[in-house]
Design an enzyme around this catalytic site. Structure first.
Site, PDB file in Angstrom:
ATOM      1  N   ASN A   9       0.866  -1.183   0.000  1.00  0.00           N
ATOM      2  CA  ASN A   9       0.000   0.000   0.000  1.00  0.00           C
ATOM      3  C   ASN A   9       0.899   1.229   0.000  1.00  0.00           C
ATOM      4  OD1 ASN A   9      -1.798   2.042   0.521  1.00  0.00           O
ATOM      5  ND2 ASN A   9      -2.434   1.302   2.545  1.00  0.00           N
ATOM      6  N   TRP A  10       1.024   1.840  -1.161  1.00  0.00           N
ATOM      7  CA  TRP A  10       1.957   2.983  -1.288  1.00  0.00           C
ATOM      8  C   TRP A  10       1.430   4.235  -0.594  1.00  0.00           C
ATOM      9  CZ3 TRP A  10       4.324   3.333  -6.927  1.00  0.00           C
ATOM     10  CH2 TRP A  10       4.937   2.107  -7.243  1.00  0.00           C
ATOM     11  N   LYS A  11       0.158   4.261  -0.275  1.00  0.00           N
ATOM     12  CA  LYS A  11      -0.476   5.453   0.311  1.00  0.00           C
ATOM     13  C   LYS A  11      -0.216   6.678  -0.587  1.00  0.00           C
ATOM     14  CE  LYS A  11      -0.315   3.182   4.732  1.00  0.00           C
ATOM     15  NZ  LYS A  11      -0.260   3.251   6.174  1.00  0.00           N
ATOM     16  N   GLU A  98      -7.030   4.350   7.764  1.00  0.00           N
ATOM     17  CA  GLU A  98      -6.874   5.790   7.502  1.00  0.00           C
ATOM     18  C   GLU A  98      -8.127   6.363   6.854  1.00  0.00           C
ATOM     19  OE1 GLU A  98      -3.086   5.455   5.500  1.00  0.00           O
ATOM     20  OE2 GLU A  98      -2.218   4.848   7.418  1.00  0.00           O
ATOM     21  N   GLU A 168      -5.632  -5.390  10.262  1.00  0.00           N
ATOM     22  CA  GLU A 168      -4.610  -4.379  10.536  1.00  0.00           C
ATOM     23  C   GLU A 168      -4.928  -3.671  11.849  1.00  0.00           C
ATOM     24  OE1 GLU A 168      -2.535  -3.018   6.668  1.00  0.00           O
ATOM     25  OE2 GLU A 168      -4.323  -1.816   6.914  1.00  0.00           O
ATOM     26  N   GLY A 174       2.071   1.982  10.854  1.00  0.00           N
ATOM     27  CA  GLY A 174       2.999   3.102  10.749  1.00  0.00           C
ATOM     28  C   GLY A 174       3.650   3.496  12.073  1.00  0.00           C
ATOM     29  N   GLY A 235       2.805  -1.300   4.361  1.00  0.00           N
ATOM     30  CA  GLY A 235       2.808   0.138   4.092  1.00  0.00           C
ATOM     31  C   GLY A 235       4.234   0.632   3.899  1.00  0.00           C
ATOM     32  N   GLY A 236       4.788   1.212   4.942  1.00  0.00           N
ATOM     33  CA  GLY A 236       6.116   1.838   4.889  1.00  0.00           C
ATOM     34  C   GLY A 236       7.176   1.004   4.179  1.00  0.00           C
TER      35      GLY A 236
HETATM   36  P1  PGA Z   1       2.623   0.076   7.736  1.00  0.00           P
HETATM   37  O1  PGA Z   1       1.203   0.280   7.020  1.00  0.00           O
HETATM   38  O2  PGA Z   1       3.210  -1.203   7.164  1.00  0.00           O
HETATM   39  O3  PGA Z   1       3.416   1.288   7.407  1.00  0.00           O
HETATM   40  O4  PGA Z   1       2.352  -0.075   9.195  1.00  0.00           O
HETATM   41  C1  PGA Z   1       0.333  -0.782   6.772  1.00  0.00           C
HETATM   42  C2  PGA Z   1      -0.939  -0.287   6.158  1.00  0.00           C
HETATM   43  O5  PGA Z   1      -1.371   0.828   6.483  1.00  0.00           O
HETATM   44  O6  PGA Z   1      -1.556  -0.983   5.327  1.00  0.00           O
END
Ligand code: PGA
Length: 251
Positions: A9-11, A98, A168, A174, A235-236
């Protein structure tokens, strides 16, 4: 048979130039990988076209991070399921924490989005997860049960064959704080049992349930070796080609 999925998930990161750079590295790093695991990247809308053309002859699949619940119409700033499909998306993340917290998406809205995605042959990666205070109050299972059942309300089993769920815990997203493999496994088993009881045991047995929340190369192997953890939503760590590749290799 459950499929293993590692989704990134690149956000709100990576413009088309940065997208080209990251995908080139991923393609090079994954070229000789002999894995049955499904690799999915979910760039922001403005990078989907670029990503789609770069990965078309590879094993990497494309996903989006959100969709609108209606088919089309006067919804300024929104993107429809059909647009995503025609840009090469196969997957779409729905109900990410989010979106739930910052954009106040309700379970009812998430339910509509899942319906819209499935109707357009997009595979939803449906996210659920408890807040820290909910875990501390020992109501994690209650929260997950409500999110799962409300999100999947009024579906027939047949509709849901392309569904993926991502657990999650919000406190782990994050933050660098990961759920322990045991904590994650407990909730994954809970979700599977819940769906076996409410839908069908065969469906529940074949459903891929991903874990997300600070998945990194140094914790992915142990998380992914749990019986009910079928992949990861990253994510990150997916923004760096080396770390995303090493998570994929650990699956
Ligand atoms: P993260 O994010 O790996 O940075 O904790 C995961 C996500 O939001 O899907």
């Amino acid at each position: 048979m459950r499929i293993k999925v590692i989704a990134g998930n690149w956000k709100m990161n990576n413009d088309p130039n940065e997208t080209r750079d990251l995908i080139s590295k991923l393609l090079a790093g994954l070229k000789n990988l002999n894995s049955t695991c499904e690799v999915v990247i979910c760039p922001p809308y403005t990078s989907l076209s670029e990503a789609s053309s770069m990965i078309k002859d590879s094993k990497i699949r494309l996903g989006a991070q959100n969709i609108h619940e209606e088919e089309n119409g006067a919804f300024t700033g929104e993107v429809s399921a059909k647009m995503l499909l025609n840009t090469g998306c196969e997957y779409v993340i729905i109900g990410h924490s989010e979106r739930r917290t910052i954009y106040k998406e309700s379970d009812a809205l998430i339910n509509k989005k899942i319906k819209r995605a499935l109707k357009n042959n997009l595979k939803p990666i449906f996210c659920v997860g408890e807040l820290l205070e909910e875990r501390e109050k020992n109501i994690t299972e209650q929260v997950i049960k409500s999110q799962v059942l409300k999100g999947l309300q009024d579906f027939s089993l047949n509709d849901l064959k392309d569904l993926i769920i991502a657990y999650e815990p919000v406190w782990a997203i994050g933050t660098g704080k990961t759920a322990t493999p045991q904590q994650a496994e407990e909730v994954h088993l809970f979700i599977r049992t819940l769906l076996a009881d409410n839908l069908s045991s065969e469906f529940a047995e074949n459903l891929s349930i991903l874990y997300g929340g600070s998945v990194k190369p140094d914790n992915s192997k142990e998380l992914l070796s749990q019986k009910n953890i079928d992949g990861a939503l990253v994510g990150g760590a997916c923004l760096n080609a080396d770390s995303f590749i090493s998570i994929i290799k650990s699956a």
